[in-house]
Write a protein that holds these residues in place. Sequence first.
Motif, PDB file in Angstrom:
ATOM      1  N   ARG A 350      -6.704   4.197 -10.977  1.00 24.03           N
ATOM      2  CA  ARG A 350      -6.423   5.238  -9.985  1.00 24.03           C
ATOM      3  C   ARG A 350      -6.785   6.579 -10.599  1.00 24.03           C
ATOM      4  O   ARG A 350      -6.330   6.892 -11.700  1.00 24.03           O
ATOM      5  CB  ARG A 350      -4.946   5.231  -9.618  1.00 24.03           C
ATOM      6  CG  ARG A 350      -4.599   6.427  -8.729  1.00 24.03           C
ATOM      7  CD  ARG A 350      -3.202   6.375  -8.242  1.00 24.03           C
ATOM      8  NE  ARG A 350      -2.248   6.765  -9.256  1.00 24.03           N
ATOM      9  CZ  ARG A 350      -0.929   6.667  -9.108  1.00 24.03           C
ATOM     10  NH1 ARG A 350      -0.434   6.164  -8.000  1.00 24.03           N
ATOM     11  NH2 ARG A 350      -0.108   7.040 -10.057  1.00 24.03           N
ATOM     12  N   ASP A 353      -3.370  11.412 -10.165  1.00 20.09           N
ATOM     13  CA  ASP A 353      -2.448  11.645  -9.043  1.00 20.09           C
ATOM     14  C   ASP A 353      -1.473  12.750  -9.458  1.00 20.09           C
ATOM     15  O   ASP A 353      -0.344  12.467  -9.839  1.00 20.09           O
ATOM     16  CB  ASP A 353      -1.704  10.342  -8.732  1.00 20.09           C
ATOM     17  CG  ASP A 353      -0.756  10.485  -7.541  1.00 20.09           C
ATOM     18  OD1 ASP A 353      -0.949  11.410  -6.735  1.00 20.09           O
ATOM     19  OD2 ASP A 353       0.162   9.657  -7.423  1.00 20.09           O
ATOM     20  N   ARG A 376      -1.536  17.558  -3.339  1.00 14.40           N
ATOM     21  CA  ARG A 376      -1.264  16.579  -4.395  1.00 14.40           C
ATOM     22  C   ARG A 376      -2.261  15.426  -4.282  1.00 14.40           C
ATOM     23  O   ARG A 376      -2.972  15.299  -3.281  1.00 14.40           O
ATOM     24  CB  ARG A 376       0.185  16.069  -4.322  1.00 14.40           C
ATOM     25  CG  ARG A 376       0.555  15.359  -3.054  1.00 14.40           C
ATOM     26  CD  ARG A 376       1.798  14.487  -3.222  1.00 14.40           C
ATOM     27  NE  ARG A 376       1.592  13.414  -4.185  1.00 14.40           N
ATOM     28  CZ  ARG A 376       2.349  12.316  -4.265  1.00 14.40           C
ATOM     29  NH1 ARG A 376       3.380  12.172  -3.455  1.00 14.40           N
ATOM     30  NH2 ARG A 376       2.098  11.377  -5.142  1.00 14.40           N
ATOM     31  N   GLU A 440      -0.777   5.342   1.195  1.00 12.61           N
ATOM     32  CA  GLU A 440       0.532   5.888   0.822  1.00 12.61           C
ATOM     33  C   GLU A 440       1.068   6.800   1.919  1.00 12.61           C
ATOM     34  O   GLU A 440       2.198   7.266   1.858  1.00 12.61           O
ATOM     35  CB  GLU A 440       0.420   6.704  -0.471  1.00 12.61           C
ATOM     36  CG  GLU A 440      -0.175   5.923  -1.616  1.00 12.61           C
ATOM     37  CD  GLU A 440      -0.081   6.655  -2.932  1.00 12.61           C
ATOM     38  OE1 GLU A 440       0.885   6.422  -3.659  1.00 12.61           O
ATOM     39  OE2 GLU A 440      -0.969   7.477  -3.215  1.00 12.61           O
ATOM     40  N   ASP A 464       5.320   5.620  -2.237  1.00 15.09           N
ATOM     41  CA  ASP A 464       5.090   6.829  -1.448  1.00 15.09           C
ATOM     42  C   ASP A 464       5.026   6.512   0.043  1.00 15.09           C
ATOM     43  O   ASP A 464       5.442   7.320   0.876  1.00 15.09           O
ATOM     44  CB  ASP A 464       3.810   7.541  -1.904  1.00 15.09           C
ATOM     45  CG  ASP A 464       4.087   8.436  -3.103  1.00 15.09           C
ATOM     46  OD1 ASP A 464       5.082   9.187  -3.051  1.00 15.09           O
ATOM     47  OD2 ASP A 464       3.339   8.366  -4.086  1.00 15.09           O
ATOM     48  N   ARG A 474      11.793   9.946  -2.843  1.00 13.95           N
ATOM     49  CA  ARG A 474      11.986   8.766  -3.692  1.00 13.95           C
ATOM     50  C   ARG A 474      12.840   9.040  -4.926  1.00 13.95           C
ATOM     51  O   ARG A 474      13.251   8.117  -5.614  1.00 13.95           O
ATOM     52  CB  ARG A 474      10.626   8.174  -4.093  1.00 13.95           C
ATOM     53  CG  ARG A 474       9.736   9.156  -4.804  1.00 13.95           C
ATOM     54  CD  ARG A 474       8.321   8.660  -4.902  1.00 13.95           C
ATOM     55  NE  ARG A 474       8.138   7.729  -5.987  1.00 13.95           N
ATOM     56  CZ  ARG A 474       6.956   7.316  -6.424  1.00 13.95           C
ATOM     57  NH1 ARG A 474       5.849   7.731  -5.810  1.00 13.95           N
ATOM     58  NH2 ARG A 474       6.836   6.499  -7.426  1.00 13.95           N
TER      59      ARG A 474
HETATM   60 MG    MG Z   1       2.186   7.043  -5.120  1.00 14.39          MG
END
Ligand code: MG
Length: 581
Positions: A350, A353, A376, A440, A464, A474
Motif C-alpha cells: 500500500r 497512507d 489523507r 475504505e 476505515d 476508530r
Molecule cells: Mg485504512
Amino acid sequence: MAVVMTAPTTTTAAAGPAALSETGEMETTLRGVGVSHGVAIGEVRHMGTAVLEPPAKQIPAEDAEREQGRARQAVEAVAADLMARGNLAGGEAQAVLEAQAMMAQDPELMADVERRIAVGSTAERAVYDAFAAYRDLLAGAGEYLAGRVADLDDVRNRIVARLLGVPMPGVPDSDEPYVLVARDLAPADTALLDPTLVLGFVTEEGGPTSHSAILARALGVPAVVALPGAGELAEGTMIAVDGSTGEIFVNPSDQKKAQLEAAAAERKAALAASTGPGATSDGHKVPLLANIGGPADVAAAVEAGAEGVGLFRTEFLFLDDDKKAPAEAKQVEAYRQVLEAFPEGRVVVRVLDAGADKPLDFLTPADEPNPALGVRGLRSLLDHPEVLRTQLTALAKAAEGLPVYLEVMAPMVADRIDAKAFADACREAGLQVKFGAMVEIPSAALRARSILQEVEFLSLGTNDLAQYTFAADRQVGAVSRLQDPWQPALLDLVALSAEAAKAEGKSCGVCGEAASDPLLACVLTGLGVTSLSMGAASIPYVRATLAKYTLAQCERAAAAARAADTAEDARNAARAVLSGE
Ligand code: MG
Ligand code: PEP
C-alpha cells in the motif's frame, strides 16, 4: 498459571453470577470487545498509570538554569529509552515508539518547559504543566489528535517520573505471569510486553481497530478492550479472558476453567493439524496473507504460513523524519527485504497512507477542522506527486529481477477519478505490476464497478470502511459498538464490492481487521471475497476454521448474517448456520 490458546467459543454467556470459584467467590461474567484470540487465565495486575502531579512550589531565580538542564536531560533520556525500546521491539511497534520519542523532543514543548522554569517552576512541575497545555490543545483539535493523548500522557509520565526519581509508570514488575489490566495501553508498554509473563490484557478504552488492538494481535497475546469497569477489578483477582468472544470471567469456577481449558486443547490440536494454503473443506481456495509494517514482521508471517502479504503498511518507513520522505535508495532496500521473503508469493504494497490518525508534518495540513475527512491517504499523495513518484519508482526497482508477484494499491480511493489518477501515476513510474484500490470509503463500494474500470483489484479496508460508514471514530472506545465488523451494513458493502469484482472478472480481498475473526472470515468468503489478509498470529485460527466448512455453508452463513439487523444477531445467525443448529 498458563496461557491457554483456545478456539473462539460458540456460546454467548449472559453477564451475571454463575457458580462459586474454588475460593468461594461468586463467578461473574463481564463483556468487552475481544480483539486478539485465545484464552488467558491468571491474576489481575494493574498498569502503573498513576498520574504523578508534582507540587507547585516556587524556585529561586538562580536555580532556573540548573532546573532547565535537568529538564533537558530527562527529556533526552526518555526519548533515548523510547528509541531503545523501539529497536528492541522492531516492526510496527518501533515506528510508534519512535513517534513518541519525537513527541518528547518537540522543540516548542521544550521551549514552553524552559519558559515556565524561568518564571519559577521546578523542572517536574514545568514539564507537567507544559504537557497539560499541549494535551488540552490535542484533545480539542479534532478526533485523530485526541487519539494521541494517551501517547502524550505516557511520555509526560515518563519524564516526570525520571525527574522525581520514582519508578517509571507502566507494566508492573512481577516474576509471576499475570493478566494486565489498564485504562488504555500506550504503545511503549504493549511493545515490551513479555508474552511469557503477560498472559493477556484487558483495557477499559480502545476499540477493535485501535492501534493498541493491532499491536496486541501482532504480539499474539489474548486481549479484550472497551470493557467498562475494568479499572475496578481488584489487584490479584483471578480472571479468565476470552479474547475471541470478549468475555471476562471473574473468579472463574473450576468447572469454567476446565471447560475453557478443554476447548483450548481441542483448538490447539485443530490448529496444529491445519497447515497449507487457505481453503474451505471442499477445496475453494482463499489465500491467507499477512498484514505487515515492514521487514521486521516478515519472519512471523512466514512462520504462520502466510501465502504472501496482503497489506504492507509502508507509512512506518516514513515516520523517522517528519520533514521529508525517505530517500529512494532507503525505500528500495526495505521493499526488497520484504519481496525477497516471498519468492513467487504475492506481495501487496500500500502506498503511503498519511493523515488522520497517522499525520506526517510534511504532507498533512495542520489546520484541517476534521482530518479524518480531509486530505489523507491517496489525497495527500496526489497533492504531493513527487512523494508518490519516488515510492512507486522505488517499488519498481525493488521488484526488478525477482519472481515475486508485486501488486500496489492506494488507500482512501473515493471514486473513478481517484482510481485513474493512481493508475496513471503507476504507469508513469514504469510499474509493470497489478495496481488496485482500497475500498475504505462507502462511495468506493457503491461504485466499485466504475473504479474497476481503472484498476485491477480491490482490497477492503474494513477498519476505515466501518469508521466512515457509521461515522464512528476508530480510536474511540465509546463508539466501538459501531466499529463491530459484523454490522450488517458493513457486510452489505463488502458484498457489493465482491459482486462488482466478480462481474468484472477481478479480485477483491479483505485486509482490514475483519479478516482476522475466524467466523467472520467464513462469512466474508461466503460474500465472495477472494483473499484474506491479517496479522500473522491470526492466520492459523482462520485457516483451521475455514477448513471446517464448505463454500456453500459459508454462503448460507453470509446470507443469514446479512439478513440480521444487528451485529450481534448477524454473528449469532452465522454461528447457527455453521454449527448446524
Ligand atoms: Mg485504512
Ligand atoms: C483499514 O482501514 O481497514 C486498513 C486496512 O488500513 P489501516 O488500518 O492501516 O487504516
